[in-house]
Every structure is written in structure tokens, then in C-alpha cells.
Design a protein around this motif. Structure first.
Motif, short mmCIF file in Angstrom:
data_model
loop_
_atom_site.label_atom_id
_atom_site.label_comp_id
_atom_site.label_asym_id
_atom_site.label_seq_id
_atom_site.Cartn_x
_atom_site.Cartn_y
_atom_site.Cartn_z
N ALA A 168 -82.53 -18.64 -1.76
CA ALA A 168 -83.05 -19.32 -0.70
C ALA A 168 -84.45 -19.76 -1.06
N PRO A 169 -84.83 -21.18 -0.79
CA PRO A 169 -86.27 -21.38 -0.93
C PRO A 169 -87.07 -20.58 -0.02
N SER A 170 -88.15 -20.04 -0.64
CA SER A 170 -88.98 -19.22 0.20
C SER A 170 -89.33 -19.67 1.42
N ASP A 171 -89.71 -21.18 1.41
CA ASP A 171 -90.41 -21.72 2.61
C ASP A 171 -89.15 -21.98 3.78
N LEU A 172 -88.12 -21.61 3.41
CA LEU A 172 -86.97 -21.86 4.52
C LEU A 172 -86.57 -20.49 5.26
N ILE A 173 -87.03 -19.49 4.37
CA ILE A 173 -86.71 -18.21 4.94
C ILE A 173 -87.89 -17.52 6.01
N GLN A 174 -86.89 -17.34 7.12
CA GLN A 174 -87.91 -16.88 8.31
C GLN A 174 -88.08 -15.40 8.36
N LYS A 175 -86.96 -14.62 8.38
CA LYS A 175 -87.16 -13.30 8.34
C LYS A 175 -85.94 -12.68 7.44
N VAL A 176 -86.19 -11.48 6.67
CA VAL A 176 -85.20 -10.64 5.87
C VAL A 176 -84.95 -9.43 6.65
N TYR A 177 -83.78 -9.19 6.60
CA TYR A 177 -83.25 -7.71 7.43
C TYR A 177 -82.65 -7.09 6.06
N VAL A 199 -76.38 -0.65 12.11
CA VAL A 199 -76.62 -1.95 12.64
C VAL A 199 -76.45 -2.95 11.53
N MET A 200 -76.79 -2.81 10.26
CA MET A 200 -76.49 -3.79 9.55
C MET A 200 -75.08 -4.17 9.34
N LYS A 201 -74.25 -2.92 9.27
CA LYS A 201 -72.75 -3.26 9.46
C LYS A 201 -72.01 -3.85 10.57
N SER A 202 -72.97 -3.95 11.67
CA SER A 202 -72.47 -4.47 13.00
C SER A 202 -72.82 -6.11 12.90
N ILE A 203 -73.85 -6.54 12.14
CA ILE A 203 -74.11 -7.98 12.00
C ILE A 203 -73.57 -8.46 10.66
N SER A 204 -72.99 -7.62 9.92
CA SER A 204 -72.65 -8.17 8.47
C SER A 204 -71.28 -9.28 8.68
N ASP A 205 -71.25 -10.12 8.05
CA ASP A 205 -70.00 -10.75 8.08
C ASP A 205 -68.86 -10.46 6.96
N VAL A 216 -66.68 -7.38 4.84
CA VAL A 216 -65.96 -5.99 4.91
C VAL A 216 -67.04 -4.99 4.40
N ASN A 217 -67.70 -5.25 3.25
CA ASN A 217 -68.50 -4.42 2.59
C ASN A 217 -69.94 -4.94 2.72
N PRO A 218 -70.80 -4.79 3.55
CA PRO A 218 -72.15 -5.28 3.62
C PRO A 218 -72.90 -4.90 2.53
N LYS A 219 -73.78 -6.15 2.08
CA LYS A 219 -74.59 -5.77 0.79
C LYS A 219 -75.94 -5.44 1.19
N GLY A 220 -76.10 -4.93 2.52
CA GLY A 220 -77.43 -4.42 3.01
C GLY A 220 -78.84 -5.22 2.96
N ILE A 221 -78.44 -6.72 2.86
CA ILE A 221 -79.75 -7.67 2.99
C ILE A 221 -79.08 -8.78 3.54
N LEU A 222 -79.88 -9.52 4.64
CA LEU A 222 -79.64 -10.63 4.86
C LEU A 222 -80.75 -11.43 5.51
N ALA A 223 -80.73 -12.57 5.76
CA ALA A 223 -81.85 -13.47 6.07
C ALA A 223 -81.72 -14.69 7.06
N LEU A 224 -82.70 -14.67 7.80
CA LEU A 224 -82.65 -15.88 8.85
C LEU A 224 -83.30 -17.08 8.22
N VAL A 225 -82.56 -18.24 8.13
CA VAL A 225 -83.07 -19.23 7.33
C VAL A 225 -83.21 -20.48 8.08
N SER A 226 -84.05 -21.42 7.82
CA SER A 226 -83.99 -22.61 8.73
C SER A 226 -83.32 -23.56 7.91
#
Length: 298
Positions: free
Chosen positions: A42-51, A77-83, A85-95
Motif C-alpha cells: 500500500a502507498p504510504s500516503d494512503l495508509i491511515q493507521k496500522v493495527y 481482538v485481531m482474530k475478531s476483526i480478521s477476514d 481463517v488464520n490471521p496474519k497479525g497485521i491490518l491497515a485502514l487505507v484511503s
């Protein structure tokens, strides 16, 4: 840093809503991506926040890029918001990425027009193949599956950030909202898909000088009953531009779409098969155009 340990946290509820609702994604002009590869693409200027999950941060904290605003959450919590089966441990909000103008270009790289593609895997594969085969860009009808849905973005393997695309607008129908699996995003000008097809063929996206010279912009429709095989066309000579129109997986192209095609082509098949997968069809067409383009450039 505080660790979010409850799925009732407002940030977590916001992420969950983005994952589930295309309408909310359009309103917020934001979506969610998951996994180290997607986040790095993801382009850095589009990333709003990383979890990141506690275990992910614990393992990678020495190499973690802190230029992003990031938040640690518990593994549960990461498992609850992962789309996945096996969460990768990182996700990001992106514009939402900004629209890029590719319809006004003049070259022999195809524009791909997609009418009512519904399978997320198909759309993701088309994005990946379009990038690999050198397509100019992708135009999707408003009722095509939402390109910002988790399944589609994951299937693009980062192609969503590199392949220019437009989501066509749609004429309002008594205030009806598109269903969650479709999109009528503000990313594109609010032009009807079929109006875009017509304008493309007529050269209306070109500047005045280019428009004067554009006499052979061709829109090829992949359809049964066509007389020309897809590999009988000289795509490399179409310097003013051309497009491939791909229809719905089950119903093919609509009569309205077919009426706007300047030429119909077919991919020959043996056996009792009536049609090919939409992504396979698009791939064959784009790679034939690439093969001819590469051959002509030698």
C-alpha cells in the motif's frame, strides 16, 4: 502503548463496519487491508493507521516501521476483526486511491471494461492479470462486486494499488442503495457505465487534437455467436486505443452492452463447454494483445 483488548472498542467497531459494509466504505472513502504483503504494497500516503496483534509486534518489533501511526491489539481482538481463517497479525485502514486518467490516453494497450462481474476471486484475478499483461486500466459497472471488499482486495495481491481503475456511476433508482456486495463509488465521475462505453468508442475522452485523429477506437465484446476468433484481430495496429468488454459470469454481456461494441469476438472452445470463466477470458484476450504488441516492437 495501550493495548486494545476489547472488540467493543470504538476503533475496532469502526474496522468491523468497514469490513462488512460497502456503503460505509463509500461514505468513509476507506477500506481495510490485511497481511504483511498487502500492507507493504500500500502507498504510504494512503495508509491511515496500522493495527498489529501482540504476538506480531513481539516477533517483529525490532524491524517494525514506526513511520506509520500504529496500534497494538490483543491476539483475540485481531482474530475478531480478521477476514481470514488464520490471521496474519497485521491490518491497515487505507484511503481510497485517487482516480487516474487513462481513458484519454492513445496507445495500443487495452482498456478492460467489466459488466456485472460478481465473483470476488474473478475480479481480483483480473486485476492481477491486467497489471501483468500491460492493460491501460479497468472500468467497472456499478453493480460489479465491490473492489474494496476484503475478498477482492486480497485476491488482487496488491494490484488494486497499481492498476488504474474507474467505478462507473449509475442512474438513481428512487433512492435505492446498492447492496453490500456492489458499489457505486464516488471514485469515478458519476457517469453511467454505458455512457462511458459510448464516449470511449466515440473518442470523447481524448483531447481535441487526438480526437481529430481517432478514427478507429474499437470496443471488442467477448460473446457467443461472434464470427471473428480473438486471435485473428491485429490489436498492435490499434494505436488510437481499444477495449475488451467482459460480461457477467452466468449471463455474459447484456444486449445493451453488446449494442455498443464495434466488433464481437469469440474464444473458440471444444467439448460441451458453453463459456469460459470471466477471469480466464479476460486473461486470454489481454495476453494475446500483449503477445502481438511485443512481437510488433521487436
Amino acid at each position: 502503548m495501550d493495548i486494545i483488548e476489547s472488540s467493543k472498542n470504538e476503533q475496532i467497531k469502526y474496522i468491523s463496519k468497514l469490513l462488512k459494509s460497502s456503503k460505509f466504505r463509500r461514505e468513509e472513502r476507506a477500506f481495510v487491508i490485511e497481511g504483511p504483503r498487502m500492507v507493504s504494497e500500500a502507498p504510504s500516503d494512503l495508509i491511515q493507521k496500522v493495527y498489529v496483534s501482540e504476538s506480531f509486534f513481539s516477533e517483529f518489533q525490532n524491524s517494525f516501521d514506526e513511520k506509520f501511526d500504529f496500534q497494538i491489539v490483543s491476539d483475540s481482538v485481531m482474530k475478531s476483526i480478521s477476514d481470514t481463517v488464520n490471521p496474519k497479525g497485521i491490518l491497515a485502514l487505507v484511503s481510497f486511491p485517487e482516480e487516474k486518467d487513462f481513458l484519454s490516453e492513445r496507445n495500443n494497450h487495452p482498456v478492460l471494461f467489466l459488466e456485472t462481474i460478481q465473483d470476488p476471486g474473478n475480479l481480483g484475478t483480473i486485476f492481477r492479470t491486467a497489471e501483468a499483461a500491460g492493460a491501460r486500466g479497468i472500468v467497472m459497472s456499478a453493480d460489479t462486486v465491490d473492489v474494496f471488499s476484503p475478498k477482492v482486495t486480497r485476491a488482487t495481491m496488491g494490484g488494486i494499488f497499481r492498476m488504474p481503475f474507474i467505478i462507473a456511476g449509475t442512474e438513481p433508482k428512487d433512492g435505492d442503495e446498492p447492496e453490500d456486495d456492489s458499489t457505486g463509488s464516488d471514485l469515478a465521475e458519476k457517469k453511467d457505465f454505458y455512457e462511458i462505453l459510448r464516449n470511449f468508442v466515440e473518442g470523447r475522452f481524448l483531447d481535441s487534437e487526438a480526437k481529430e485523429a481517432s478514427t478507429n477506437i474499437v470496443l471488442f465484446g467477448a460473446a457467443l455467436g461472434a464470427t471473428h476468433h480473438y486471435d485473428e484481430i491485429d490489436y498492435s495496429s490499434l494505436e488510437n486505443g481499444f477495449g475488451f468488454l467482459i460480461g457477467n459470469e452466468g449471463n455474459g454481456l447484456s444486449e445493451r452492452a453488446l449494442s455498443l461494441c464495434t466488433e464481437k469476438i469469440i474464444i473458440p472452445m471444444e467439448g460441451k463447454i458453453e463459456s469460459l470463466n470471466a477471469a480466464v477470458s479476460a486473461s486470454l484476450l489481454m495476453y494475446e494483445a500483449k503477445r502481438q504488441r511485443d512481437k510488433a516492437s521487436k
